[in-house]
Design an enzyme around this catalytic site. Sequence first.
Site, PDB file in Angstrom:
ATOM      1  N   SER A 110      23.835  41.131  74.591  1.00 21.61           N
ATOM      2  CA  SER A 110      24.446  41.402  75.792  1.00 21.61           C
ATOM      3  C   SER A 110      25.404  40.472  76.396  1.00 21.61           C
ATOM      4  O   SER A 110      26.254  39.947  75.925  1.00 21.61           O
ATOM      5  CB  SER A 110      23.459  42.166  76.663  1.00 21.61           C
ATOM      6  N   ASP A 217      24.336  53.498  73.827  1.00 19.22           N
ATOM      7  CA  ASP A 217      24.260  52.288  74.791  1.00 19.22           C
ATOM      8  C   ASP A 217      24.919  52.726  76.216  1.00 19.22           C
ATOM      9  O   ASP A 217      26.134  52.831  76.116  1.00 19.22           O
ATOM     10  CB  ASP A 217      24.753  50.924  74.205  1.00 19.22           C
ATOM     11  N   HIS A 247      20.822  50.135  74.407  1.00 20.24           N
ATOM     12  CA  HIS A 247      21.373  48.933  74.723  1.00 20.24           C
ATOM     13  C   HIS A 247      20.215  47.836  74.306  1.00 20.24           C
ATOM     14  O   HIS A 247      20.598  46.823  73.807  1.00 20.24           O
ATOM     15  CB  HIS A 247      21.550  48.704  76.298  1.00 20.24           C
TER      16      HIS A 247
END
Length: 266
Positions: A110, A217, A247
Site C-alpha cells: 500500500s 480492492d 486491499h
Amino acid sequence: MTDAIPDSVLEFITVGEGPSARRIAVRRRTGEGPGLVWLGGFKSDMQGGKALALDGWAREHGRAVVRFDYSGHGESGGEFVDGTIGHWLEDSMAVFERFCAGPQVLIGSSMGGWMALLLAREIRKQQEKEQARASLAGLVLIAPAPDFTEELMWKNFPSSVKKEIETKGVWMRPSEYGDGSPYPITRNLIEEGRNHLLLGSAIDLGCPVRILQGAKDPDVPWQHAFALTHRLPADDVVLTMIQDGDHRLSRPQDIARILAAVAEIG
C-alpha cells in the site's frame, strides 16, 4: 497482535534532529542475500500478518530481512498526526543506510509501495554517485499506492472535507481497519505529499518489479496499479491481478503469491 518470531533482533535508531528527532524501531534478521526490506502501509506496523510471514520465510530460507515502523506507527516514537511522506521516506532511508548492504529486494504494501518506489529512486541516485553500500535487486509491490495523498485522497474528498482540512488543518477520517477509530488526515500530509508525486512521469528504477493487486480492492483501485505500470519500463515488470483479492491481500493464498514473487526476484 501476533508476537514477532523471537530470533529477530529489535533495535532503535534516531532519525532527524532537534524537535523533529524520533526513535525508529527496527527488527532485523541476519542471513544471506539478496536482503529483504519490508515497507509497511499507512497506519500499519511491522507486526502485521504479511510482515511476519515474510520474516518467517526469511528464517526458513536463511535470508537477511529488515522490518521497521515509520514514526508514529507501531513501536516507533513520534505522533502519527505529525507524519508526512517526506518524514516517512527519511525514516526509510535511514534504516536502509544503517542496516542494508549488497543487493536488496524492497517489499512495499500500500503506502509502502510508494515508499519502495521513492526509496528505490534515492538508492539509484546514490549508486550513480558511487556512494551506496547497497543496491536494488528488485521490488515487490502489494496493492501499491503511489501518490495516494493526492490521487486517492484529495481528489476524491468532498468539498466539505477539503474545507475542513484547509481551515482546521486536520480532518478525522472514519476507519474500517484496526480498532475502527477515526484517524487524522492533516493539511501538512496532503501538501507535503505533493513534493513526492511519481505518476506524472516515467519511473525508471533499473530493476525487476512485481506488482500484486486485488481486483476488489476498495482503497486502492486496480486502475491505480495500471497507471503505475504505464510509468514503469516495459521490461521485467509483471502485474498480477487477483480477481477476488481485497486491499489487505493477507489470505494464505495471497501471502503465498507474495512470497513466490519475492523468491522469483531474490
